[in-house]
Design a protein around this motif. Structure first.
Motif, PDB file in Angstrom:
ATOM      1  N   THR A  34      43.771   9.034   2.163  1.00  0.00           N
ATOM      2  CA  THR A  34      43.790  10.263   1.361  1.00  0.00           C
ATOM      3  C   THR A  34      43.895  11.497   2.237  1.00  0.00           C
ATOM      4  N   ALA A  35      43.044  11.572   3.262  1.00  0.00           N
ATOM      5  CA  ALA A  35      43.013  12.758   4.119  1.00  0.00           C
ATOM      6  C   ALA A  35      44.320  12.936   4.880  1.00  0.00           C
ATOM      7  N   LEU A  36      44.850  11.852   5.429  1.00  0.00           N
ATOM      8  CA  LEU A  36      46.087  11.948   6.209  1.00  0.00           C
ATOM      9  C   LEU A  36      47.258  12.347   5.308  1.00  0.00           C
ATOM     10  N   LEU A 155      42.944  14.428  -6.143  1.00  0.00           N
ATOM     11  CA  LEU A 155      42.573  13.501  -7.216  1.00  0.00           C
ATOM     12  C   LEU A 155      43.695  12.505  -7.490  1.00  0.00           C
ATOM     13  N   GLN A 156      44.946  12.982  -7.466  1.00  0.00           N
ATOM     14  CA  GLN A 156      46.076  12.081  -7.683  1.00  0.00           C
ATOM     15  C   GLN A 156      46.198  11.073  -6.549  1.00  0.00           C
ATOM     16  N   VAL A 157      46.002  11.544  -5.325  1.00  0.00           N
ATOM     17  CA  VAL A 157      46.151  10.665  -4.168  1.00  0.00           C
ATOM     18  C   VAL A 157      45.030   9.632  -4.120  1.00  0.00           C
ATOM     19  N   VAL A 158      43.803  10.039  -4.410  1.00  0.00           N
ATOM     20  CA  VAL A 158      42.675   9.101  -4.392  1.00  0.00           C
ATOM     21  C   VAL A 158      42.915   7.955  -5.371  1.00  0.00           C
ATOM     22  N   GLY A 190      33.837  -3.090 -10.184  1.00  0.00           N
ATOM     23  CA  GLY A 190      33.110  -2.397  -9.120  1.00  0.00           C
ATOM     24  C   GLY A 190      34.031  -1.529  -8.281  1.00  0.00           C
ATOM     25  N   GLY A 191      35.221  -2.043  -7.957  1.00  0.00           N
ATOM     26  CA  GLY A 191      36.196  -1.241  -7.208  1.00  0.00           C
ATOM     27  C   GLY A 191      36.645  -0.026  -7.995  1.00  0.00           C
ATOM     28  N   ALA A 192      36.879  -0.213  -9.303  1.00  0.00           N
ATOM     29  CA  ALA A 192      37.288   0.912 -10.147  1.00  0.00           C
ATOM     30  C   ALA A 192      36.191   1.966 -10.220  1.00  0.00           C
ATOM     31  N   ILE A 193      34.932   1.527 -10.287  1.00  0.00           N
ATOM     32  CA  ILE A 193      33.809   2.477 -10.316  1.00  0.00           C
ATOM     33  C   ILE A 193      33.759   3.277  -9.023  1.00  0.00           C
ATOM     34  N   LEU A 194      33.977   2.604  -7.895  1.00  0.00           N
ATOM     35  CA  LEU A 194      33.957   3.303  -6.605  1.00  0.00           C
ATOM     36  C   LEU A 194      35.046   4.373  -6.529  1.00  0.00           C
ATOM     37  N   VAL A 195      36.247   4.037  -7.009  1.00  0.00           N
ATOM     38  CA  VAL A 195      37.347   5.009  -7.005  1.00  0.00           C
ATOM     39  C   VAL A 195      37.003   6.200  -7.893  1.00  0.00           C
TER      40      VAL A 195
END
Length: 218
Positions: A34-36, A155-158, A190-195
């Motif tokens: 995301t940052a890059l 937000l779009q990139v994340v 769980g992965g979706a919650i983290l995102v």
């Protein structure tokens, strides 16, 4: 509700805190993509946006290109690039940069355009050059709108960075795709919650920064 509780149990399980597939490592990978991507997109889009906002030239072209970039199917594009360039970070970064540029570009030129014309005229009247007007007046006053563009892009990139796992890379998307393929739906949830949590945190951070750089009005 049972699936949600199972997802929470998976999230807080001790084994999820360590190792290559642990949440801290996957979170770091996701934030890295995301940052890059945002950094590359900002280096490309912000100077162009400032130039468009200051001169008023090229706005329609920028809007057209931005609309075209938003319309590109991210999954299809990352698949094509991965087939052409190989399974590496490059295809994923290209897709994320293309996705981030429109919002940042719009924030950059809209911020400059939003500056009161009388303020710009006053700056010119005291002898400022065009570069000084841009650098000392238009950019600082338009900064909140630019931060808003960066926030939208982040937000779009994340959300889209989960597709990096589709071509075998890391990030939080690994949980979603591995959970789907093995039918471990608690891992997928769980992965979706983290995102989602990461997106909310970034939203809060950018909102705070946007308020901090806003010029107080009397």
């Amino acid at each position: 509700m049972t699936l949600f509780m199972e997802a929470l149990a998976w999230l807080f399980a001790p084994e999820q805190r360590m190792g290559v597939n642990g949440i801290p490592n996957r979170l770091a990978e996701h934030l890295g993509y995301t940052a890059l991507s945002l950094l590359i997109a900002a280096v490309i889009a912000i100077p162009i946006g400032w130039l468009i906002g200051h001169t008023g030239r090229g706005r329609q072209l920028a809007i057209g290109l931005s609309g075209a970039a938003r319309a590109l199917p991210s999954l299809g594009l990352i698949t094509i690039l991965a087939l052409l360039m190989g399974l590496s970070e490059v295809p994923a970064l290209i897709v994320l940069v293309v996705l981030a540029i429109p919002s940042i570009l719009a924030g950059a030129y809209a911020g400059v355009e939003a500056v009161d014309p009388s303020t710009v005229d006053a700056a010119r009247a005291v002898g400022m050059t065009e570069w000084q007007v841009l650098g000392k007046v238009e950019i600082p006053l338009g900064l909140p709108i630019l931060i808003g563009g960066l926030r939208n892009a982040a937000l779009q990139v994340v959300a889209t960075a989960t597709l990096a796992a589709y071509i075998g890379l890391g990030g939080l998307g690994r949980y979603i795709f591995s959970g789907l393929s093995t039918r471990n739906f608690e891992v997928m949830l769980g992965g979706a919650i983290l995102v989602a949590v990461l997106a909310l945190v970034l939203e809060g951070v950018f909102s705070l920064v946007q308020r901090m750089v806003a010029v107080p009005t009397r």
